[in-house]
Design a protein around this motif. Structure first.
Motif, short mmCIF file in Angstrom:
data_model
loop_
_atom_site.label_atom_id
_atom_site.label_comp_id
_atom_site.label_asym_id
_atom_site.label_seq_id
_atom_site.Cartn_x
_atom_site.Cartn_y
_atom_site.Cartn_z
N ILE A 40 -8.84 9.73 34.26
CA ILE A 40 -8.37 9.74 33.14
C ILE A 40 -8.09 8.09 32.94
O ILE A 40 -7.78 7.97 32.45
N LYS A 41 -8.12 7.39 34.29
CA LYS A 41 -7.72 5.46 34.31
C LYS A 41 -9.58 5.78 33.24
O LYS A 41 -9.09 4.46 32.96
N LYS A 42 -10.44 5.79 33.98
CA LYS A 42 -11.79 5.19 33.25
C LYS A 42 -11.52 5.66 31.73
O LYS A 42 -11.82 4.92 31.32
N GLU A 43 -10.71 7.22 31.65
CA GLU A 43 -11.53 7.64 29.63
C GLU A 43 -10.56 6.63 29.11
O GLU A 43 -10.71 6.27 28.26
N LYS A 44 -9.04 6.19 29.74
CA LYS A 44 -8.47 5.37 28.77
C LYS A 44 -9.35 3.62 29.12
O LYS A 44 -8.83 3.06 27.98
N LEU A 45 -10.04 3.53 29.91
CA LEU A 45 -10.71 1.96 29.13
C LEU A 45 -11.89 2.45 28.61
O LEU A 45 -12.55 1.28 27.56
N ILE A 46 -12.07 3.53 28.37
CA ILE A 46 -13.94 3.87 27.31
C ILE A 46 -13.63 4.20 25.75
O ILE A 46 -14.13 4.42 25.07
N ASN A 47 -12.08 4.97 25.57
CA ASN A 47 -11.67 5.20 24.65
C ASN A 47 -11.78 4.33 23.65
O ASN A 47 -11.09 3.55 23.78
N LYS A 48 -12.67 4.67 22.17
CA LYS A 48 -12.32 3.41 21.60
C LYS A 48 -11.62 3.53 20.02
O LYS A 48 -11.53 3.12 19.25
N SER A 49 -11.04 4.86 20.57
CA SER A 49 -10.67 5.65 18.97
C SER A 49 -8.86 5.54 19.11
O SER A 49 -8.65 5.46 20.17
N GLU A 50 -8.36 5.42 17.87
CA GLU A 50 -7.02 4.83 17.84
C GLU A 50 -6.55 6.19 18.02
O GLU A 50 -5.46 6.27 17.74
N GLU A 51 -6.98 7.39 17.52
CA GLU A 51 -6.40 8.61 17.45
C GLU A 51 -5.92 8.98 19.21
O GLU A 51 -6.75 8.75 19.92
N GLU A 52 -5.13 10.06 19.11
CA GLU A 52 -4.65 11.05 20.09
C GLU A 52 -5.40 11.40 20.60
O GLU A 52 -6.48 12.52 19.97
N TYR A 53 -5.66 11.90 22.23
CA TYR A 53 -6.69 12.53 22.92
C TYR A 53 -6.18 13.42 23.90
O TYR A 53 -5.45 12.58 24.58
N LYS A 54 -6.55 14.27 24.08
CA LYS A 54 -6.17 15.27 24.92
C LYS A 54 -7.13 14.82 26.38
O LYS A 54 -7.95 14.61 26.33
N ALA A 55 -6.10 14.13 27.46
CA ALA A 55 -6.83 13.54 29.18
C ALA A 55 -7.66 14.37 29.36
O ALA A 55 -7.59 15.71 29.65
N GLY A 56 -8.88 14.45 29.60
CA GLY A 56 -10.20 15.07 30.47
C GLY A 56 -10.71 15.45 29.69
O GLY A 56 -11.99 16.12 29.58
#
Length: 245
Positions: A37-53
């Protein structure tokens, strides 16, 4: 030219295919879920909300901490001085367990002082292999050991780095190099973006093996092109996987 072909036999061309370490985010141990989840926050480039995982299945395979090696493809040239024949022998390591695949690959690396060559190998293949080998509690083979070595003591070649000519901002896909050097494409069947699906949903490890070995062959042909050799240079391809069937 004969001396060049003889020295060429010391180079082990390789490519790896990787997948997420589990088939879904929910299958991860809780500690790894928190870290992803920590890594995902760094790699997510979209401004749209997304479900963790939700990015796990698509992205985890490129990180050695959250992915695993499902296939290692290798190839090496052998020059027969008597017949003046150049052969390229290929083999894939893709057992059901990552441990078995990496153990067999590590044993190959211990057989001689290989020079390793891959496209983007220094950034991806070599460190990924080293990390997953250690995670699997396998002693690190000498060709992957870098600690305490001077840069010129590390036997690693990278066709991407060779093509950069010092331009560190320039990334060139293997497929683009194949196109400009008029080398047949490796992108038949699946491509890299489809590996996770082919592995978990299609259970098609054979397609992954074939794709991996095609990339190995293209990398080797690009290396030959870098040496100024013509694209029509002939060599026999021997797939050792087929000989074991």
């Amino acid at each position: 030219m004969t001396d060049f072909f003889s020295e060429l036999s010391d180079i082990l061309f390789l490519d790896i295919e990787t997948a997420s370490v589990e088939s879904s985010f929910d299958a991860l141990p809780e500690r790894l879920q928190d870290e992803w989840i920590k890594k995902e926050k760094l790699i997510n480039k979209s401004e749209e909300e997304y479900k963790a995982g939700s990015l796990f299945f698509e992205k985890a395979g490129i990180y050695a901490e959250f992915g695993k090696v499902i296939c290692v493809g290798v190839g090496y040239f052998k020059f027969d001085k008597e017949t003046k024949t150049l052969r390229f022998r290929t083999k894939s390591y893709a057992a059901e367990s990552e441990y078995d695949s990496l153990l067999d690959f590590a044993e190959l690396l211990q057989k001689k002082a290989w020079i390793l060559c891959a496209h983007n190998g220094k950034e991806f293949d070599f460190p990924y292999l080293a990390r997953r080998i250690l995670i699997n509690r396998i002693p690190l083979p000498e060709p992957l050991q870098m600690a305490g070595k001077k840069p010129w003591e590390i036997g690693h070649l990278d066709t991407l780095e060779l093509w950069k000519f010092g331009d560190y901002k320039h990334y060139t896909r293997l497929e683009l190099l194949a196109a400009v050097f008029d080398i047949p494409t490796s992108k038949e069947g699946i491509d890299g973006s489809q590996v996770n699906d082919a592995y978990y949903n299609q259970n098609d490890l054979q397609a992954i093996r074939e794709y991996c070995l095609r990339d190995v062959l293209v990398t080797a042909q690009i290396y030959l092109a870098f040496q100024g050799l013509p694209p029509e240079i002939e060599f026999e391809i021997i797939n050792l996987d087929l000989e074991q069937e």
